[in-house]
Design a protein around this motif. Structure first.
Motif, PDB file in Angstrom:
ATOM      1  N   SER A   1      -6.903   0.913  34.898  1.00 14.86           N
ATOM      2  CA  SER A   1      -6.608  -0.013  33.800  1.00 14.86           C
ATOM      3  C   SER A   1      -6.823  -1.465  34.235  1.00 14.86           C
TER       4      SER A   1
ATOM      5  N   MET B 257      -6.993  -2.012  27.889  1.00 15.83           N
ATOM      6  CA  MET B 257      -5.572  -1.710  27.696  1.00 15.83           C
ATOM      7  C   MET B 257      -5.007  -2.648  26.633  1.00 15.83           C
ATOM      8  N   ASP B 258      -3.861  -2.306  26.079  1.00 14.07           N
ATOM      9  CA  ASP B 258      -3.167  -3.205  25.162  1.00 14.07           C
ATOM     10  C   ASP B 258      -2.811  -4.496  25.901  1.00 14.07           C
TER      11      ASP B 258
ATOM     12  N   GLY C  21      -2.935   1.438  21.492  1.00  9.73           N
ATOM     13  CA  GLY C  21      -4.205   1.364  22.216  1.00  9.73           C
ATOM     14  C   GLY C  21      -5.198   0.421  21.596  1.00  9.73           C
TER      15      GLY C  21
ATOM     16  N   THR D 290     -10.853  -1.225  19.940  1.00 10.27           N
ATOM     17  CA  THR D 290     -10.044  -0.032  20.191  1.00 10.27           C
ATOM     18  C   THR D 290     -10.919   1.082  20.732  1.00 10.27           C
TER      19      THR D 290
ATOM     20  N   ASN E 151     -10.925   7.554  20.355  1.00 12.45           N
ATOM     21  CA  ASN E 151     -10.216   8.756  20.791  1.00 12.45           C
ATOM     22  C   ASN E 151     -11.149   9.968  20.648  1.00 12.45           C
TER      23      ASN E 151
ATOM     24  N   GLY F 223      -1.369   3.822  23.587  1.00 12.50           N
ATOM     25  CA  GLY F 223      -1.393   2.756  24.585  1.00 12.50           C
ATOM     26  C   GLY F 223      -0.138   2.760  25.445  1.00 12.50           C
ATOM     27  N   SER F 224      -0.129   1.866  26.420  1.00 11.88           N
ATOM     28  CA  SER F 224      -1.072   0.776  26.520  1.00 11.88           C
ATOM     29  C   SER F 224      -2.361   1.125  27.256  1.00 11.88           C
TER      30      SER F 224
ATOM     31  N   SER G 114      -5.014   2.827  26.969  1.00 15.09           N
ATOM     32  CA  SER G 114      -5.912   3.561  26.083  1.00 15.09           C
ATOM     33  C   SER G 114      -7.265   3.830  26.715  1.00 15.09           C
TER      34      SER G 114
ATOM     35  N   PRO H 144      -0.751   7.899  25.458  1.00 16.69           N
ATOM     36  CA  PRO H 144      -2.187   8.146  25.261  1.00 16.69           C
ATOM     37  C   PRO H 144      -2.643   9.519  25.739  1.00 16.69           C
TER      38      PRO H 144
END
Length: 614
Positions: free
Chosen positions: A89, A136-137, A145, A152, A155, A165-166, A168, A194
């Motif tokens: 991340s 990340m958030d 996320g 974004t 997914n 998130g965070s 994501s 997530p």
């Protein structure tokens, strides 16, 4: 003339109407136009989606490659993570690359670090190749996320839904098979949520067991290094690298403890989940029968300082009040510690933040609480309470979250109700510092993940438990989703009748009347479909008839009802062997041997299949 013209026109229409070939040609022409128009529309949509789709599913914010050291020659042991790729991340420091913490203003106001995160370095030394940092958030504060600046990540499990998130980007990178595993920091569910949304396994280690040196803190007493994987073997291997030898924990004998109140809150079938796990571990040595508990009520009674944060409630509502209070304490603790670390930066830089993130950050920097000590007291009391509950054998089983992922850009993400559902259960491990594994149960209930929580310091044992049971649990989940069992409705009369039909089937089988035997067993099942013997006997008839797939399906049903049915393992093994599924067949014969070590049929089959697999 006018009259003649009208007459000619009518006559022409009549000629067309009387000619079916003309209508067929016209119909084909119209259909062709419609098909071409639809094809063009779909192509435009495909091109638009392709043009709008970010590269790598929008998972990465930095791309680079940190290669591992060269594998030493034999007899040196092979690196545990040799050949595996991973990402981290955007709050993991990498030498020469400025970490963004999910926000461009943070990146703009900080310099590149001179050292790489301890965890990234450890993974590199064991053969892992780091290929980048992930979205990340902002500042580690989101739950969906979504990121105002980076977009974004998509997914892969459900592109129309948020990835959670965070962390994501790390979840998406693993789910999209861009890397083998990925790192994140789990503060208040930032890895577990997530993982649940993207259908992945994840691990949050015990607090303080894995070094956070070289990561940007959100909340120092809650932050832990977590990781995602698609494969339980990879999840376990990462743990072997990062976890110290002292993080052992559980004794050989283990017991699952089901938090029934949490399953009821999610409205997930606790019975199906219990059935799947119970059957999965029944043939494994060292597992006691499952235990049940109202975890909310237990916390209310055994964490005295928590009552200060509980809303007034009736006796029946005390448990739910305690779970809600625990998530409140978790958020208050996060705000207090974020303020202590980052208040000056926020007030000086005044970063541009997304609406939901700015709300959370403002709550943190404006946080004031009269009794901070009570927050830390709850953490200590909760760890002791869970240690007393689980001891050295227990593993708490509960849903990962009390809600489901939202659609992308949903306004509900701003609601307090959504946040409350996401955080309802994650506070148990976050506040206590206990370790937690998350596994997906996609075949049982959509976007439902199961969490396994063990006492602080039991990390390696918990990962080993998941490694041993994961495939069996998933197999049982698939069977549970296919088989709907119904109770016998006519009491003893139906049971007696079904037993009579079974005996008729047995007699026909001995007379080598396989079809008639299968018919009798089918009639017995129609009266009592919860008897494993009926399915197992019909499977034997199907094997004689050469209907191997049907025999395998009947054995599946028999084993769902009775995990210790040796004949079902043997017959399913034969069905799989005949259809050339040798590895699966060998597994079945070995499971039969685990129950009956001297079974001659299983021993002979094991030897035969071992030769075939050489």
């Amino acid at each position: 003339m006018a009259s003649s013209s009208q007459s000619g026109g009518a006559g022409g229409g009549g000629a067309i109407a009387s000619n079916p070939r003309v209508w067929i040609v016209a119909g084909i022409a119209v259909a062709s136009v419609i098909v071409l128009a639809e094809a063009a529309r779909r192509r435009r949509r495909w091109l638009r989606d392709r043009a709008g789709a970010p590269p790598d599913a929008g998972a990465f914010c930095d791309r680079f490659e940190l290669s591992p050291p060269q594998q030493p020659p034999p007899p040196a042991a092979r690196h545990l993570l040799s050949g595996l790729t991973f990402a981290a991340s955007d709050n993991f420091e990498i030498e020469g690359y400025v970490a963004g913490f999910g926000n461009p203003d943070w990146k703009r106001t900080h310099e590149a670090p001179r050292h790489t995160s301890v965890t990234v370095t450890m993974l590199q030394k064991q053969g892992g190749t780091c290929v980048g940092r992930t979205v990340m958030d902002e500042l580690g504060f989101g739950v969906t996320g979504e990121n105002l600046h980076c977009g974004t990540p998509i997914n892969p499990a459900s592109p129309s839904l948020v990835p959670g998130g965070s962390c994501s980007g790390s979840a998406v990178a693993v789910a999209a098979q861009l890397v083998d595993f990925a790192l994140g920091t789990d503060t208040i569910g930032d890895v577990r949520i997530p993982a649940s949304f993207c259908g992945l396994l994840s691990f949050r280690p015990s607090y303080g067991v894995v070094s956070t040196l070289g990561t940007i803190a959100n909340s120092q007493s809650l932050d832990t290094i977590g990781w995602f994987a698609r494969d339980p073997c990879v999840l376990h291997c990462v743990g072997e690298v990062l976890l110290p030898a002292t993080a052992g924990g559980l004794k050989q004998t283990k017991q699952f403890v089901f938090a029934d109140d949490c399953f009821q809150l999610l409205k997930v079938s606790n019975q199906k989940t219990l059935h799947a796990i119970k059957n999965a571990v029944q043939t494994l040595p060292g597992y006691q029968p499952p235990k049940h508990i109202n975890i909310g009520q237990y916390l209310y009674s055994n964490v005295p300082s928590l009552k200060e944060f509980c809303e007034p409630a009736t006796k029946l509502q005390e448990g739910m009040s305690a779970l809600k209070a625990l998530s409140t304490v978790m958020l208050l603790l996060q705000r207090y510690e974020f303020k202590a670390s980052h208040e000056n930066w926020v007030n000086t830089v005044k970063p541009k933040l997304g609406l939901d993130i700015s709300t959370r950050v403002l709550r943190a920097v404006n946080f004031a609480h009269d009794n901070i000590k009570s927050l830390y007291a709850i953490r200590n009391e909760l760890r002791v309470a869970l240690k007393n509950l689980l001891k050295d054998t227990g593993i708490l089983v509960l849903p990962t979250t009390a809600g489901y992922p939202l659609k992308r850009n949903s306004k509900e993400r701003l609601s307090s109700g959504f946040e409350e559902r996401m955080y309802k259960f994650v506070g148990i491990a976050a506040i206590s510092g206990c370790c937690e594994v998350t596994i997906p149960l996609a075949n049982l209930d959509h976007h439902v993940s199961l969490s396994f929580v063990a006492a602080h310091g039991s990390d390696k044992s918990l990962l080993r438990t998941i490694l041993d049971t994961y495939s069996l649990i998933q197999e049982q989940v698939v069977l549970a989703s296919k088989l709907v069992t119904t109770p016998v409705t006519n009491g003893d009369a139906d049971v007696d009748a079904s037993e009579l039909l079974k005996e008729k089937g047995n007699s026909a089988f001995k007379s080598r009347q396989w079809s008639k035997a299968a018919e009798f067993y089918s009639e017995a099942i129609s009266l009592s479909d919860t008897n494993a013997t009926y399915y197992c006997n019909r499977a034997a008839a199907f094997l004689e008839l050469g209907r191997f797939k049907q025999a395998e399906a009947d054995c599946d049903r028999a084993l769902l009802l009775d995990r210790k049915n040796v004949k079902a393992y043997l017959r399913r093994g034969f069905a799989r062997e005949v259809t050339l599924n040798y590895k699966e067949a060998l597994q079945d014969f070995r499971r039969a041997l685990a129950l009956e070590p001297q079974n001659k049929t299983a021993l002979a089959a094991e030897r035969r299949l071992q030769k075939l697999l050489k």
